[in-house]
Enzyme design. Structure first.
Site, PDB file in Angstrom:
ATOM      1  CG  HIS A 153      62.864  30.150  18.577  1.00  0.00           C
ATOM      2  ND1 HIS A 153      62.985  30.205  19.942  1.00  0.00           N
ATOM      3  CD2 HIS A 153      62.709  31.429  18.176  1.00  0.00           C
ATOM      4  CE1 HIS A 153      62.890  31.474  20.342  1.00  0.00           C
ATOM      5  NE2 HIS A 153      62.726  32.234  19.284  1.00  0.00           N
ATOM      6  CD  GLU A 197      64.037  18.966  22.471  1.00  0.00           C
ATOM      7  OE1 GLU A 197      64.650  20.019  22.183  1.00  0.00           O
ATOM      8  OE2 GLU A 197      63.648  18.714  23.632  1.00  0.00           O
TER       9      GLU A 197
HETATM   10 ZN   LIG Z   1      62.518  22.549  25.289  1.00  0.00          ZN
END
Ligand SMILES: [Zn+2]
Length: 701
Positions: A499, A493
């Site tokens: 990201h 996660e």
């Molecule tokens: Zn994922």
């Protein structure tokens, strides 16, 4: 003057001291004066959502009207950009509501979500089926060469145009009506599916009142179950639920085969009990509606429709990819089953291995082979240490710093908040919410209360990111001590969070994790490669009581055990991925008998009876309620990418190679969905990915 510019000027006047501004009681209508403009969670009440949604719909409607009544020729700025920046209030309320309805829901929020789902679906349809708007978008698309556009802008234009087509803009008015009805039905069914699933998950408890029935269970697991008993006002009893962190240790260690069967059966029958929470009719209707919808839009199947915009492009390529991995994994799973049957025989058991036995005998073999079990490693995986470890990896790769903040609003006391900086410069906010509770749905995910983008004036808007997991909670006498698998989930996660945090895009619609499903797990899954690297374990895996670093002996065992039981893990996953593809490659709308359909689909691929698909149809939340329809394969597709991408670090002999990391950030993490995924990948790696690294990574070759 555009409407947007007008609003901006009005806002400037308000800021320069105009006394006419009246602060609303509804926090969604005000600028948030919290640190970093994080949502003021404690001020947001249930009553605020509906008015904010309704006003949000109205605002975006008038913004759209402004676009279509513009007498000027359609241009990128007056059409695509204006559309991209419309609906700000709606985004604001949707992000907060969506986040909380998953992580901290209650009956009132669930009622609102039922009320909002059809309104949202209608609102989206009003935009995507608006012919005047579509004609303008089409004109800009067809005259693309007349405008000077950046690569990102070209991608936004292409996405916008295709999205209109895919949402029915080119249909006849009769076709559009039909589509609207299907969308509305689907949105309601999907909410019902999720609510049934939550009710079924919360509705079952294995209550143990006789100490002998705890045979085989480690101390920590027993204490955990006693704490659970207490939390349900059943002091002195032990409770196991069908939430994964509670169920799995029971399946691994309980000597009571009958109770394992009882608990696991309750798990895999979720939504399939022919009661008021049964999901079979719901999913049969959903599969039918999805096929109808795809046919209406000119696609053979729902999978054809979905995959067109993914990296994989066609159902054939997905089936082909899954088949290659399946063929490598199934024989390994069969050998694993045989090894377990051997132990049963050796111990004098006269029964055939069943799905509820798998974890138990796997644990025995693991213990025999590696002398390793979760209880040996747990003390080294205190949740705070694991988070410290992932922060350390992000620091060494991307030079990021994480500082805990206690002055930032949170929606639940369990949430921990960090400010993320690079060389002192603010990058974003990260919230982490780790423990299961009744108000949280199962699984783990990452989202953003605010996504990174640049506003219409070009000003950088930094992200507010949230990571939610269902990890082993602390007890009265122990902090939260994770399994290696849970530590891996946290790193996963966290990869999604990076990201979002390292996104450096302009337009909100293509920033952060706005990439195709089969690419989105690359940034998350690549992080999993670091979690058990000996070099990384040294940094964070310290005993929670003594502070002693994890002994080399355990580190080595963990490494070897990493490729253990991968036949099972791969097969149960692929079974679910294939089930998803079977439902969504139907080319004719049909009323399905769900149990029969599932059985046939699994028999066709030769799934062995000792293994259930990771998700059976009736609790396959990913595909019915969470956007992964014809997309569950994506995790493995992404694994092909992440295994290959991690090789780029390995090949240099330095898993913290800054040069590779900065290339990964530049070509992938920072780019959101501003480029074609294959192009991004090749820009990073210099070549297309292959399946080889994935098979090696799983020990299947
Ligand atoms: Zn994922």
């Amino acid at each position: 003057m555009t409407n947007r510019a007008f609003i901006m000027i009005a806002a400037l006047i308000l800021f320069s001291g105009c006394k006419k501004e009246v602060k609303s009681d509804n926090p969604f209508f005000n600028k948030w004066e919290t640190p970093f403009e994080v949502p003021p969670f404690e001020k947001i009440k249930t009553v605020h959502y509906m008015p904010a949604y309704l006003k949000g719909f109205e605002e975006q409607k008038s913004e759209i009207k402004e676009i279509i009544t513009n007498p000027d020729e359609p241009t990128f700025d007056n059409t695509i950009k204006a559309l991209e920046y419309s609906g700000e209030l709606l985004t604001k309320v949707s992000r907060v509501f969506g986040g909380l309805n998953s992580a901290n829901t209650n009956d009132s929020l669930q009622a609102i979500s039922m009320e909002v789902a059809p309104l949202m679906s209608k609102h989206r349809d009003d935009i995507s089926l608006n012919d005047s708007l579509f004609q303008r978008v089409k004109s800009v698309f067809e005259n693309m060469d007349k405008f000077t556009l950046t690569g990102e802008e070209k991608k936004v234009l292409d996405d916008t145009y295709k999205s209109f087509i895919r949402n029915g803009a080119a249909l006849s008015s009769e076709g559009k009506e039909k589509l609207r009805k299907i969308n509305e039905d689907l949105s309601i069914l999907s909410v019902q599916f999720g609510q049934n699933l939550l009710a079924e998950t919360n509705g079952y408890k294995l209550i143990i009142d006789n100490e002998e029935d705890l045979s085989g269970l480690p101390d920590g697991v027993i204490k955990q179950a006693a704490a659970m008993g207490k939390s349900f006002n059943m002091e002195g009893k032990w409770i196991f639920t069908i939430q994964v962190p509670s169920m799995t240790p029971f399946l691994q260690y309980s000597d009571r085969r009958d109770l394992r069967e009882k608990l696991f059966t309750a798990y895999f029958m979720k939504g399939d009990n022919d009661n008021e929470y049964d999901n079979k009719v719901i999913i049969s209707r959903m599969a039918r509606l999805r096929t109808e919808r795809s046919r209406l839009l000119g696609y053979d199947s729902y999978a054809d429709f979905v995959l067109e915009r993914n990296m994989a492009k066609t159902p054939e390529r997905v089936f082909d990819f899954l088949e290659q991995v399946w063929d490598a994994a199934l024989p390994v799973a069969k050998a694993e089953a045989a090894a377990q049957q051997e132990i049963i025989k050796r111990e004098g058991g006269k029964f055939r291995l069943e799905p509820w036995d798998w974890w138990y005998y796997t644990e025995k073999i693991k213990k025999e082979k590696f002398d390793l079990d979760d209880e040996i490693t747990r003390p080294y995986f205190k949740v705070d240490n694991v988070m410290e470890g992932m922060f350390c990896v992000a620091n060494r790769l991307y030079n990021l710093d994480f500082t805990k903040r206690s002055d930032i609003p949170k929606y639940h006391p369990d949430v921990e908040t960090f400010e993320v900086t690079r060389e002192g410069k603010h990058i974003g906010i990260l919230m982490i919410d780790n423990y299961p509770r009744q108000s949280k749905r199962g699984g783990a995910w990452c989202g953003a209360y605010r996504g990174q983008h640049r506003d219409i004036t070009g000003k950088m808007i930094t992200p507010v990111v949230t990571m939610v997991t269902n990890s082993t909670p602390p007890t009265a006498d122990k902090p939260s001590l994770l399994t290696a698998g849970e530590a891996e989930t946290l790193f996963h996660e966290f990869g999604h969070a990076l990201h979002q945090l390292l996104s450096n895009c302009t337009y909100p619609g293509v920033s952060g994790t706005s990439v195709p499903r089969d690419f989105v797990e690359l940034p998350s899954q690549i992080m999993e490669h670091w979690v058990l690297e000996p070099e990384v374990l040294k940094e964070y895996a310290k005993h929670y009581q003594t502070g002693e670093v994890m002994p080399t002996e355990i580190v080595e065992k963990l490494d070897k055990a990493g490729k253990f039981n991968t036949g099972f893990a791969t097969t149960e996953f692929l079974a679910a991925a294939l089930l998803d593809m079977e439902y969504h490659s139907l080319t004719e709308p049909a009323d399905l008998e769900i149990r029969e359909f599932e059985k046939k689909a699994m028999d066709k691929w030769g799934l062995i009876p000792e293994i259930k698909p990771r998700y059976r149809s009736t609790y396959f939340n990913h595909i019915w309620a969470s956007g992964y329809a014809a997309g569950y394969y994506s995790y493995y597709w992404s694994e092909m990418l992440d295994a290959d991408a991690f090789q780029a670090f390995k090949e240099t002999g330095d898993i913290f190679n800054r040069e590779i990391a900065s290339k990964f950030e530049k070509e992938i993490l920072s780019r959101g969905g501003t480029r074609d995924p294959l192009e991004m990948y090749i820009a990073f790696r210099g070549k297309e990915p292959g399946i080889y690294a994935l098979l090696i990574n799983r020990g299947l070759k």
